[in-house]
Design a protein around this motif. Structure first.
Motif, PDB file in Angstrom:
ATOM      1  N   PRO A  95       0.807  -1.222   0.000  1.00 39.80           N
ATOM      2  CA  PRO A  95       0.000   0.000   0.000  1.00 39.80           C
ATOM      3  C   PRO A  95       0.835   1.265   0.000  1.00 39.80           C
ATOM      4  O   PRO A  95       0.372   2.315  -0.429  1.00 39.80           O
ATOM      5  CB  PRO A  95      -0.816  -0.117   1.303  1.00 39.80           C
ATOM      6  CG  PRO A  95      -0.038  -1.049   2.176  1.00 39.80           C
ATOM      7  CD  PRO A  95       0.616  -2.012   1.226  1.00 39.80           C
ATOM      8  N   GLU A  96       2.101   1.177   0.450  1.00 37.07           N
ATOM      9  CA  GLU A  96       2.932   2.367   0.472  1.00 37.07           C
ATOM     10  C   GLU A  96       3.318   2.819  -0.932  1.00 37.07           C
ATOM     11  O   GLU A  96       3.744   3.952  -1.131  1.00 37.07           O
ATOM     12  CB  GLU A  96       4.201   2.101   1.285  1.00 37.07           C
ATOM     13  CG  GLU A  96       3.918   1.869   2.767  1.00 37.07           C
ATOM     14  CD  GLU A  96       5.189   1.616   3.545  1.00 37.07           C
ATOM     15  OE1 GLU A  96       6.269   1.574   2.918  1.00 37.07           O
ATOM     16  OE2 GLU A  96       5.105   1.461   4.770  1.00 37.07           O
ATOM     17  N   LEU A  97       3.178   1.926  -1.926  1.00 35.20           N
ATOM     18  CA  LEU A  97       3.550   2.273  -3.284  1.00 35.20           C
ATOM     19  C   LEU A  97       2.369   2.743  -4.119  1.00 35.20           C
ATOM     20  O   LEU A  97       2.547   3.163  -5.252  1.00 35.20           O
ATOM     21  CB  LEU A  97       4.190   1.067  -3.982  1.00 35.20           C
ATOM     22  CG  LEU A  97       5.489   0.539  -3.364  1.00 35.20           C
ATOM     23  CD1 LEU A  97       6.021  -0.597  -4.223  1.00 35.20           C
ATOM     24  CD2 LEU A  97       6.525   1.631  -3.233  1.00 35.20           C
ATOM     25  N   ILE A  98       1.165   2.704  -3.571  1.00 36.09           N
ATOM     26  CA  ILE A  98      -0.007   3.073  -4.356  1.00 36.09           C
ATOM     27  C   ILE A  98       0.074   4.526  -4.797  1.00 36.09           C
ATOM     28  O   ILE A  98      -0.306   4.892  -5.895  1.00 36.09           O
ATOM     29  CB  ILE A  98      -1.299   2.821  -3.552  1.00 36.09           C
ATOM     30  CG1 ILE A  98      -1.453   1.320  -3.264  1.00 36.09           C
ATOM     31  CG2 ILE A  98      -2.521   3.342  -4.303  1.00 36.09           C
ATOM     32  CD1 ILE A  98      -1.504   0.455  -4.506  1.00 36.09           C
ATOM     33  N   ASN A  99       0.553   5.410  -3.934  1.00 36.41           N
ATOM     34  CA  ASN A  99       0.640   6.829  -4.258  1.00 36.41           C
ATOM     35  C   ASN A  99       2.064   7.240  -4.616  1.00 36.41           C
ATOM     36  O   ASN A  99       2.508   8.323  -4.272  1.00 36.41           O
ATOM     37  CB  ASN A  99       0.124   7.664  -3.081  1.00 36.41           C
ATOM     38  CG  ASN A  99      -1.351   7.432  -2.837  1.00 36.41           C
ATOM     39  OD1 ASN A  99      -2.141   7.388  -3.779  1.00 36.41           O
ATOM     40  ND2 ASN A  99      -1.733   7.272  -1.589  1.00 36.41           N
ATOM     41  N   TYR A 100       2.781   6.342  -5.271  1.00 32.82           N
ATOM     42  CA  TYR A 100       4.146   6.657  -5.640  1.00 32.82           C
ATOM     43  C   TYR A 100       4.178   7.833  -6.607  1.00 32.82           C
ATOM     44  O   TYR A 100       3.223   8.101  -7.324  1.00 32.82           O
ATOM     45  CB  TYR A 100       4.815   5.438  -6.300  1.00 32.82           C
ATOM     46  CG  TYR A 100       4.151   4.980  -7.576  1.00 32.82           C
ATOM     47  CD1 TYR A 100       3.209   3.969  -7.576  1.00 32.82           C
ATOM     48  CD2 TYR A 100       4.464   5.593  -8.779  1.00 32.82           C
ATOM     49  CE1 TYR A 100       2.597   3.556  -8.734  1.00 32.82           C
ATOM     50  CE2 TYR A 100       3.847   5.194  -9.956  1.00 32.82           C
ATOM     51  CZ  TYR A 100       2.921   4.178  -9.928  1.00 32.82           C
ATOM     52  OH  TYR A 100       2.304   3.778 -11.091  1.00 32.82           O
ATOM     53  N   ALA A 101       5.305   8.523  -6.624  1.00 34.88           N
ATOM     54  CA  ALA A 101       5.537   9.581  -7.608  1.00 34.88           C
ATOM     55  C   ALA A 101       6.644   9.101  -8.537  1.00 34.88           C
ATOM     56  O   ALA A 101       7.824   9.136  -8.172  1.00 34.88           O
ATOM     57  CB  ALA A 101       5.923  10.886  -6.920  1.00 34.88           C
ATOM     58  N   PRO A 102       6.330   8.612  -9.717  1.00 36.78           N
ATOM     59  CA  PRO A 102       7.359   8.117 -10.622  1.00 36.78           C
ATOM     60  C   PRO A 102       8.352   9.215 -10.990  1.00 36.78           C
ATOM     61  O   PRO A 102       8.028  10.402 -10.971  1.00 36.78           O
ATOM     62  CB  PRO A 102       6.557   7.652 -11.847  1.00 36.78           C
ATOM     63  CG  PRO A 102       5.166   7.458 -11.353  1.00 36.78           C
ATOM     64  CD  PRO A 102       4.985   8.462 -10.267  1.00 36.78           C
ATOM     65  N   ASP A 103       9.555   8.813 -11.337  1.00 35.03           N
ATOM     66  CA  ASP A 103      10.598   9.774 -11.669  1.00 35.03           C
ATOM     67  C   ASP A 103      10.410  10.297 -13.087  1.00 35.03           C
ATOM     68  O   ASP A 103      10.275   9.533 -14.038  1.00 35.03           O
ATOM     69  CB  ASP A 103      11.972   9.121 -11.525  1.00 35.03           C
ATOM     70  CG  ASP A 103      13.090  10.083 -11.863  1.00 35.03           C
ATOM     71  OD1 ASP A 103      13.312  11.014 -11.075  1.00 35.03           O
ATOM     72  OD2 ASP A 103      13.720   9.913 -12.917  1.00 35.03           O
ATOM     73  N   PHE A 104      10.446  11.619 -13.234  1.00 35.93           N
ATOM     74  CA  PHE A 104      10.217  12.257 -14.528  1.00 35.93           C
ATOM     75  C   PHE A 104      11.363  11.965 -15.502  1.00 35.93           C
ATOM     76  O   PHE A 104      11.136  11.791 -16.700  1.00 35.93           O
ATOM     77  CB  PHE A 104      10.060  13.768 -14.339  1.00 35.93           C
ATOM     78  CG  PHE A 104       9.725  14.521 -15.594  1.00 35.93           C
ATOM     79  CD1 PHE A 104       8.544  14.281 -16.275  1.00 35.93           C
ATOM     80  CD2 PHE A 104      10.603  15.483 -16.096  1.00 35.93           C
ATOM     81  CE1 PHE A 104       8.234  14.972 -17.436  1.00 35.93           C
ATOM     82  CE2 PHE A 104      10.298  16.182 -17.248  1.00 35.93           C
ATOM     83  CZ  PHE A 104       9.116  15.936 -17.925  1.00 35.93           C
ATOM     84  N   GLY A 105      12.594  11.895 -14.993  1.00 35.50           N
ATOM     85  CA  GLY A 105      13.722  11.587 -15.857  1.00 35.50           C
ATOM     86  C   GLY A 105      13.609  10.195 -16.454  1.00 35.50           C
ATOM     87  O   GLY A 105      13.849   9.996 -17.654  1.00 35.50           O
ATOM     88  N   VAL A 106      13.245   9.214 -15.627  1.00 37.70           N
ATOM     89  CA  VAL A 106      13.048   7.849 -16.123  1.00 37.70           C
ATOM     90  C   VAL A 106      11.900   7.824 -17.128  1.00 37.70           C
ATOM     91  O   VAL A 106      11.972   7.163 -18.169  1.00 37.70           O
ATOM     92  CB  VAL A 106      12.786   6.881 -14.959  1.00 37.70           C
ATOM     93  CG1 VAL A 106      12.293   5.525 -15.468  1.00 37.70           C
ATOM     94  CG2 VAL A 106      14.046   6.703 -14.116  1.00 37.70           C
ATOM     95  N   TYR A 107      10.832   8.557 -16.826  1.00 32.41           N
ATOM     96  CA  TYR A 107       9.682   8.625 -17.730  1.00 32.41           C
ATOM     97  C   TYR A 107      10.109   9.142 -19.103  1.00 32.41           C
ATOM     98  O   TYR A 107       9.774   8.554 -20.143  1.00 32.41           O
ATOM     99  CB  TYR A 107       8.613   9.533 -17.130  1.00 32.41           C
ATOM    100  CG  TYR A 107       7.436   9.817 -18.032  1.00 32.41           C
ATOM    101  CD1 TYR A 107       6.397   8.906 -18.167  1.00 32.41           C
ATOM    102  CD2 TYR A 107       7.358  11.014 -18.750  1.00 32.41           C
ATOM    103  CE1 TYR A 107       5.309   9.168 -18.992  1.00 32.41           C
ATOM    104  CE2 TYR A 107       6.287  11.284 -19.575  1.00 32.41           C
ATOM    105  CZ  TYR A 107       5.262  10.365 -19.696  1.00 32.41           C
ATOM    106  OH  TYR A 107       4.202  10.632 -20.519  1.00 32.41           O
ATOM    107  N   MET A 108      10.878  10.241 -19.134  1.00 28.52           N
ATOM    108  CA  MET A 108      11.297  10.807 -20.410  1.00 28.52           C
ATOM    109  C   MET A 108      12.242   9.862 -21.151  1.00 28.52           C
ATOM    110  O   MET A 108      12.159   9.718 -22.368  1.00 28.52           O
ATOM    111  CB  MET A 108      11.980  12.163 -20.183  1.00 28.52           C
ATOM    112  CG  MET A 108      11.051  13.244 -19.633  1.00 28.52           C
ATOM    113  SD  MET A 108       9.558  13.495 -20.639  1.00 28.52           S
ATOM    114  CE  MET A 108      10.279  13.995 -22.207  1.00 28.52           C
ATOM    115  N   LYS A 109      13.122   9.197 -20.410  1.00 27.65           N
ATOM    116  CA  LYS A 109      14.045   8.255 -21.042  1.00 27.65           C
ATOM    117  C   LYS A 109      13.281   7.064 -21.613  1.00 27.65           C
ATOM    118  O   LYS A 109      13.589   6.577 -22.708  1.00 27.65           O
ATOM    119  CB  LYS A 109      15.068   7.772 -20.012  1.00 27.65           C
ATOM    120  CG  LYS A 109      16.256   7.041 -20.622  1.00 27.65           C
ATOM    121  CD  LYS A 109      17.142   7.984 -21.406  1.00 27.65           C
ATOM    122  CE  LYS A 109      18.408   7.275 -21.874  1.00 27.65           C
ATOM    123  NZ  LYS A 109      19.262   8.175 -22.665  1.00 27.65           N
TER     124      LYS A 109
END
Length: 299
Positions: free
Chosen positions: A158-172
């Motif tokens: 449950p601690e990962l449900i509201n994760y904030a993904p990394d924008f740098g990884v997203y763009m890559k």
């Protein structure tokens, strides 16, 4: 699991994606304990109500519907997409699309996987490199790890449900080149840390359908530039915090918050810690916000 399967059939042009699903993926799913009903449930080809995801000002269409979505106690845990033996599942648009589907607000799965009959690759949304990557002929060598991660008894954290993904990884993931320029006219941050001599970092957010975290790395000169247009009480608090152990400043945003614009470029390095992978942006310049009052009193 596949000791009686002749993997040479993967070279047959008639052995396509549907054959990969029926002959190779279904046995894995059954061995992991999933079924069409119950607490460990398979949902096949679930479409998105809104098949777009907006990150900042960019909107991206999600053009795949993964073959399988796996639920643990009703919560999405991981997705799996089958591909034909001729498809690349490690460095291709298929990985980007599976990632975008997994992080979509209607899904928010923690992991995503692809299989083309030759290989099986499993990713965690917070990691850049695969969690597992193996040839199906050698699945027996990794089965213990695969089962421990994906078996039907595992419950979503449950601690990962509201994760904030990394924008740098997203763009890559979406194919951004190294040193891609990125400019944000308005950022807020309540955190600055000194990570080594003449190297500092701060974290802000990129709004959108999915809020993402962006790491900004910079040197002492740019730290001074950033502080030069902050109110005096913030300047003092940051300088004091960075001068002593543990060399970081943090604050409640309702009490004290740095505000700035930034011009930066995507780093060429991927960094890893126990929780996630991230790719920072290297700051070229911090920018003062228009009409920012240096003497403004903070609450």
């Amino acid at each position: 699991m596949f000791e009686d399967f002749d993997f040479s059939i993967l070279k047959d042009p008639d052995f396509k994606e549907d054959s990969v699903r029926e002959e190779l993926i279904i046995p894995i799913i059954k061995s992991l304990g999933y079924s069409a009903t119950g607490d460990a449930k398979i949902v096949r080809s679930r479409p998105l109500i809104h098949p777009y995801v907006a990150i900042g000002s960019q909107q991206r269409k999600i053009s795949i519907i993964p073959d399988y979505l796996f639920l643990a106690d009703g919560k999405p845990l991981w997705i799996l997409d089958a591909k034909s033996p001729s498809e690349d599942i490690t460095k291709s648009k298929h990985v980007e699309q599976a990632y975008s589907y997994a992080i979509h607000p209607e899904v928010r799965a923690e992991m995503y996987a692809l299989c083309n009959g030759h290989e099986f690759v499993l990713y965690e949304v917070r990691k850049f490199e695969p969690v597992l990557h193996f040839k199906l002929q050698e699945i027996h060598t990794v089965w213990e790890s695969l089962f421990r991660i994906l078996n039907s008894q595992i419950q979503g954290n449950p601690e990962l449900i509201n994760y904030a993904p990394d924008f740098g990884v997203y763009m890559k993931r979406l194919g951004a080149v190294d040193n891609m320029n990125f400019m944000a006219p308005f950022c807020c941050s309540c955190f600055i840390a000194k990570i080594e001599d003449d190297k500092y970092t701060t974290i802000s957010s990129v709004p959108g359908d999915i809020e993402m975290a962006i790491s900004l790395d910079f040197d002492k000169n740019r730290l001074n530039q950033l502080l030069s247009f902050q109110p005096q009480n913030i300047r003092d608090a940051v300088q004091q915090a960075l001068s002593r152990q543990p060399f970081h400043f943090s604050s409640d945003p309702s009490v004290m918050e740095l505000k700035f614009g930034v011009i930066s470029k995507l780093s060429t390095e991927v960094f890893h810690n126990a929780e996630e992978s991230y790719i920072p942006f290297e700051v070229d310049e911090f920018i003062a916000l228009p009409n920012f009052d240096l003497d403004e009193e903070q609450p």
